[in-house]
Design an enzyme around this catalytic site. Structure first.
Site, PDB file in Angstrom:
ATOM      1  N   TRP A 175       0.806  -1.229   0.000  1.00  0.00           N
ATOM      2  CA  TRP A 175       0.000   0.000   0.000  1.00  0.00           C
ATOM      3  C   TRP A 175       0.835   1.273   0.000  1.00  0.00           C
ATOM      4  O   TRP A 175       0.296   2.357  -0.119  1.00  0.00           O
ATOM      5  CB  TRP A 175      -0.900   0.020   1.252  1.00  0.00           C
ATOM      6  N   LYS A 203      -3.039  -8.150  -7.564  1.00  0.00           N
ATOM      7  CA  LYS A 203      -3.779  -8.105  -6.289  1.00  0.00           C
ATOM      8  C   LYS A 203      -3.209  -6.940  -5.490  1.00  0.00           C
ATOM      9  O   LYS A 203      -2.147  -7.033  -4.890  1.00  0.00           O
ATOM     10  CB  LYS A 203      -3.565  -9.425  -5.553  1.00  0.00           C
ATOM     11  N   SER A 243       6.071  -7.313   2.967  1.00  0.00           N
ATOM     12  CA  SER A 243       6.905  -7.631   4.125  1.00  0.00           C
ATOM     13  C   SER A 243       7.644  -8.953   3.928  1.00  0.00           C
ATOM     14  O   SER A 243       7.191  -9.832   3.189  1.00  0.00           O
ATOM     15  CB  SER A 243       6.026  -7.708   5.370  1.00  0.00           C
ATOM     16  N   TYR A 290       3.732 -21.259  -0.429  1.00  0.00           N
ATOM     17  CA  TYR A 290       2.640 -21.497  -1.391  1.00  0.00           C
ATOM     18  C   TYR A 290       3.179 -22.180  -2.653  1.00  0.00           C
ATOM     19  O   TYR A 290       2.580 -23.119  -3.169  1.00  0.00           O
ATOM     20  CB  TYR A 290       1.962 -20.181  -1.818  1.00  0.00           C
ATOM     21  N   GLU A 302      10.332  -8.749  -3.253  1.00  0.00           N
ATOM     22  CA  GLU A 302      10.949  -7.484  -2.824  1.00  0.00           C
ATOM     23  C   GLU A 302      10.389  -7.224  -1.443  1.00  0.00           C
ATOM     24  O   GLU A 302       9.196  -6.952  -1.305  1.00  0.00           O
ATOM     25  CB  GLU A 302      10.545  -6.331  -3.751  1.00  0.00           C
ATOM     26  N   CYS A 303      11.220  -7.326  -0.432  1.00  0.00           N
ATOM     27  CA  CYS A 303      10.675  -7.305   0.929  1.00  0.00           C
ATOM     28  C   CYS A 303      11.157  -6.101   1.739  1.00  0.00           C
ATOM     29  O   CYS A 303      11.509  -5.082   1.176  1.00  0.00           O
ATOM     30  CB  CYS A 303      10.998  -8.622   1.608  1.00  0.00           C
ATOM     31  N   CYS A 316      10.128   1.072   1.913  1.00  0.00           N
ATOM     32  CA  CYS A 316      10.954  -0.130   2.133  1.00  0.00           C
ATOM     33  C   CYS A 316      12.432   0.216   2.219  1.00  0.00           C
ATOM     34  O   CYS A 316      13.189  -0.430   2.929  1.00  0.00           O
ATOM     35  CB  CYS A 316      10.713  -1.130   1.031  1.00  0.00           C
ATOM     36  N   LYS A 320       1.332   0.282  15.956  1.00  0.00           N
ATOM     37  CA  LYS A 320       2.611  -0.422  15.838  1.00  0.00           C
ATOM     38  C   LYS A 320       3.772   0.579  15.921  1.00  0.00           C
ATOM     39  O   LYS A 320       4.739   0.375  16.659  1.00  0.00           O
ATOM     40  CB  LYS A 320       2.635  -1.172  14.489  1.00  0.00           C
ATOM     41  N   GLU A 332      11.889  -3.347  11.221  1.00  0.00           N
ATOM     42  CA  GLU A 332      11.348  -2.341  10.305  1.00  0.00           C
ATOM     43  C   GLU A 332      10.138  -1.674  10.960  1.00  0.00           C
ATOM     44  O   GLU A 332       9.131  -2.321  11.221  1.00  0.00           O
ATOM     45  CB  GLU A 332      10.936  -3.023   8.999  1.00  0.00           C
TER      46      GLU A 332
HETATM   47  P1  NDP Z   1       2.348  -7.017   3.513  1.00  0.00           P
HETATM   48  O1  NDP Z   1       3.411  -8.026   3.353  1.00  0.00           O
HETATM   49  O2  NDP Z   1       1.477  -7.081   4.706  1.00  0.00           O
HETATM   50  O3  NDP Z   1       1.353  -7.068   2.260  1.00  0.00           O
HETATM   51  C1  NDP Z   1       1.800  -7.018   0.946  1.00  0.00           C
HETATM   52  C2  NDP Z   1       0.766  -7.657   0.054  1.00  0.00           C
HETATM   53  O4  NDP Z   1       0.652  -9.033   0.410  1.00  0.00           O
HETATM   54  C3  NDP Z   1      -0.627  -7.052   0.220  1.00  0.00           C
HETATM   55  O5  NDP Z   1      -1.262  -7.044  -1.029  1.00  0.00           O
HETATM   56  C4  NDP Z   1      -1.277  -8.016   1.179  1.00  0.00           C
HETATM   57  O6  NDP Z   1      -2.669  -8.041   1.097  1.00  0.00           O
HETATM   58  C5  NDP Z   1      -0.694  -9.339   0.720  1.00  0.00           C
HETATM   59  N1  NDP Z   1      -0.753 -10.356   1.758  1.00  0.00           N
HETATM   60  C6  NDP Z   1      -0.806 -10.166   3.111  1.00  0.00           C
HETATM   61  N2  NDP Z   1      -0.876 -11.361   3.749  1.00  0.00           N
HETATM   62  C7  NDP Z   1      -0.878 -12.321   2.782  1.00  0.00           C
HETATM   63  C8  NDP Z   1      -0.928 -13.736   2.800  1.00  0.00           C
HETATM   64  N3  NDP Z   1      -0.986 -14.415   3.940  1.00  0.00           N
HETATM   65  N4  NDP Z   1      -0.891 -14.397   1.619  1.00  0.00           N
HETATM   66  C9  NDP Z   1      -0.832 -13.719   0.461  1.00  0.00           C
HETATM   67  N5  NDP Z   1      -0.797 -12.384   0.365  1.00  0.00           N
HETATM   68  C10 NDP Z   1      -0.806 -11.681   1.517  1.00  0.00           C
HETATM   69  O7  NDP Z   1       3.051  -5.624   3.343  1.00  0.00           O
HETATM   70  P2  NDP Z   1       2.389  -4.193   3.414  1.00  0.00           P
HETATM   71  O8  NDP Z   1       1.305  -4.035   2.407  1.00  0.00           O
HETATM   72  O9  NDP Z   1       2.079  -3.937   4.843  1.00  0.00           O
HETATM   73  O10 NDP Z   1       3.597  -3.267   2.904  1.00  0.00           O
HETATM   74  C11 NDP Z   1       4.634  -2.952   3.720  1.00  0.00           C
HETATM   75  C12 NDP Z   1       5.815  -3.878   3.499  1.00  0.00           C
HETATM   76  O11 NDP Z   1       6.184  -3.862   2.138  1.00  0.00           O
HETATM   77  C13 NDP Z   1       7.035  -3.419   4.248  1.00  0.00           C
HETATM   78  O12 NDP Z   1       7.654  -4.500   4.898  1.00  0.00           O
HETATM   79  C14 NDP Z   1       7.957  -2.868   3.166  1.00  0.00           C
HETATM   80  O13 NDP Z   1       9.292  -2.920   3.465  1.00  0.00           O
HETATM   81  C15 NDP Z   1       7.588  -3.704   2.005  1.00  0.00           C
HETATM   82  N6  NDP Z   1       7.909  -3.024   0.743  1.00  0.00           N
HETATM   83  C16 NDP Z   1       8.991  -3.450   0.037  1.00  0.00           C
HETATM   84  C17 NDP Z   1       9.369  -2.806  -1.125  1.00  0.00           C
HETATM   85  C18 NDP Z   1      10.531  -3.308  -1.920  1.00  0.00           C
HETATM   86  O14 NDP Z   1      10.633  -2.962  -3.090  1.00  0.00           O
HETATM   87  N7  NDP Z   1      11.419  -4.097  -1.366  1.00  0.00           N
HETATM   88  C19 NDP Z   1       8.632  -1.642  -1.611  1.00  0.00           C
HETATM   89  C20 NDP Z   1       7.500  -1.300  -0.815  1.00  0.00           C
HETATM   90  C21 NDP Z   1       7.166  -1.984   0.329  1.00  0.00           C
HETATM   91  P3  NDP Z   1      -3.606  -7.221   2.122  1.00  0.00           P
HETATM   92  O15 NDP Z   1      -2.770  -6.188   2.775  1.00  0.00           O
HETATM   93  O16 NDP Z   1      -4.616  -6.693   1.218  1.00  0.00           O
HETATM   94  O17 NDP Z   1      -4.172  -8.195   3.106  1.00  0.00           O
END
Ligand code: NDP
Length: 490
Positions: A158, A182, A236, A246, A258-259, A293, A343, A392
């Protein structure tokens, strides 16, 4: 513009070229984190909707109207798509500002231009990348060709709703794949609108599908789907790890991750102009309210410049106005949602408890708005074992860790589970290159905070990434399979 953007709002899934409700008929609320008010009800896609989108994507891939189109023809459509994104930039910027709480000026000046540039760059690149011929002898011709991988799932976060989706969509579509995107349930609106614009640009039905919904349902359904060939994920580290499960438990689809990050900014004994360093350090830590990130959230600073830098950082905070994301002067918007606010505040409490000293900020502000605002916060006297130095936070919180020698600074910088980005500040060129090489991170900025631009790959070492890179020509690697065609010559 906010009213206008909302009046045209699309909130359904986009599958096979059409808007559609979730098969279950269910919706979920999306809210404005600056006020806590509900913005819209969005289709809550789940397994059934993902199935429908995958079927449409597979059909589109097999019929070849996109996958077997000449690269130059795909380029034409993607350039038209980029033009449409540009023409609708104000609306798209407003949707991201409203839903993600991002400052509208950042959406307008950073996210939107970068999104348009991303589509143009991959559109222009795709008819200029060549396959290879192996150095065989005269008895054979060995062609090494790239082919689109097939049906690609993209699961995005997001914090940069549009841009993160664009980093996936542009190279995946340019390569000839079909996609299911998604978006985060917190920020679905701009991705849904993008699907409509792509269709208007001439992308065949089924090539780009957007299924909003929760990660645990729609995200997991994509990750476990037997007919999805790859998933490209940004989010994350914890959820990234889930995608590896999965894939292992389904069809061994390719996964790229990309985490998260905990990126160091290493200021050595002889830094450049400290005013510039302070400006860069604050930008690295606070841009996108720290929900970034590659946020430079750990400032590892040589003791000889420590005090002078603290002073400049504190006075530099005056330029970082917290407030309504739609106000032109705002540089820090709210945290994305109430649980995330809690948080971030929890980490600030933990920093105090663990013995760090708050130099500025340190709590919630503008509570009367109903929004989830946090004052930009600087901690001093942090050590690498504190949770605010290890984990983080994803908020506007900077941790200062002083050090005495270059070796110690480098050790502290690399002492993290993450490895997404880093910066080094020094006037000495030899030191800059030596330290840039020694930092274990996917992107290292020298005397600046930078993620590079669209020409350079972006991704992480260690637990910040897996399997591929976004951006640059390197992104094509993720979205293509390599095939050897061996011709025996007689
Ligand atoms: P999340 O990991 O919570 O979510 C990322 C995506 O995964 C969302 O679409 C989320 O859906 C989906 N998701 C959540 N749980 C599951 C699951 N169990 N199975 C499958 N899909 C799932 O991250 P955030 O959205 O909170 O974003 C923040 C994180 O993203 C931070 O850790 C940040 O560092 C990282 N990030 C990394 C970047 C990079 O390029 N390395 C760039 C930007 C962010 P939903 O939220 O709709 O439930």
């Amino acid at each position: 513009m906010a009213i206008e953007a909302l009046s045209r709002l699309r909130t359904q899934a986009f599958i096979d070229g059409r808007f559609t409700d979730a098969a279950s008929g269910k919706t979920f609320s999306t809210e404005n984190p600056a006020t806590g008010a509900v913005l819209a009800e969005v289709a809550a896609g789940d397994t059934a909707d993902v199935d429908a989108a995958v079927r449409a994507a597979r059909r589109a891939f097999e019929d070849g109207r996109w996958s077997r189109l000449a690269p130059a023809a795909r380029k034409t459509v993607l350039l038209r798509f980029a033009d449409l994104v540009e023409a609708n930039a104000e609306e798209l910027a407003t949707l991201d500002a409203l839903e993600a709480g991002k400052p509208i000026t950042d959406c307008r000046d950073i996210d939107l231009p970068d999104t348009v540039k991303t589509f143009r760059w991959y559109a222009e690149a795709i008819d200029k990348v060549f396959d290879a011929v192996a150095p065989t002898g005269p008895d054979a011709l060995g062609l090494i060709v790239r082919e689109p991988i097939g049906v690609v799932g993209a699961v995005v976060p997001w914090n940069f709703p549009l841009l993160m989706a664009a980093w996936k969509m542009a190279p995946a579509l340019a390569s000839g794949n079909s996609m299911i995107v998604k978006p985060s349930r917190l920020t679905s609106l701009s991705a849904i609108r993008m699907a409509e614009l792509a269709s208007e640009a001439g992308l065949p039905d089924g090539v780009l599908n957007v299924v909003p919904g929760s990660g645990s349902e729609a995200g997991q359904a994509l990750g476990r789907h037997m007919d999805v060939d790859m998933v490209t994920f940004t989010g994350s580290t914890e959820v990234g790890r889930q995608f590896l499960h999965y894939a292992a438990e389904s069809n061994l689809k390719e996964i790229t991750l990309e985490c998260g990050g905990k990126s160091p900014q290493l200021v050595l004994a002889e830094p450049p102009d400290l005013d510039i360093v302070a400006e860069q350090v604050l930008f690295a830590a606070l841009v996108n309210q720290g929900e970034n990130c590659s946020s430079g959230s750990r400032l590892i600073v040589h003791e000889s410049v420590h005090e002078a830098l603290v002073e400049r950082l504190v006075s530099g905070l005056a330029a970082w106005t917290v407030g309504d994301p739609l106000a032109p002067g705002t540089r820090i918007g709210p945290m994305i949602e109430r649980p995330h606010l809690d948080k971030v505040l929890g980490y600030i409490d933990a920093g105090r408890r663990e013995g760090a000293r708050v130099v500025s900020g340190g709590g919630r502000v503008l509570e009367e708005t109903g929004g989830y605002f946090v004052a930009p916060t600087i901690f001093d006297g942090v050590t690498n074992d504190m949770s605010i130095a290890r984990e983080e936070i994803f908020g506007p919180v900077l941790s200062m860790i002083p050090f005495a020698s270059e070796d110690e600074g480098l050790r502290l910088a690399n002492e993290t589970a993450y490895g997404l980005a880093a910066s080094v500040y020094t006037r000495d060129l030899d030191t800059a290159f030596r330290v840039a090489r020694a930092l274990r991170a996917g992107v290292v900025g020298v005397n600046a905070y930078s993620e590079g631009d669209i020409t350079t790959p972006f991704g992480g070492y260690k637990q910040s990434g897996f399997g591929g890179r976004d951006k640059g020509l390197e992104a094509f690697e993720q979205y293509t399979e390599k095939k050897t065609i061996w011709v025996t010559l007689r």
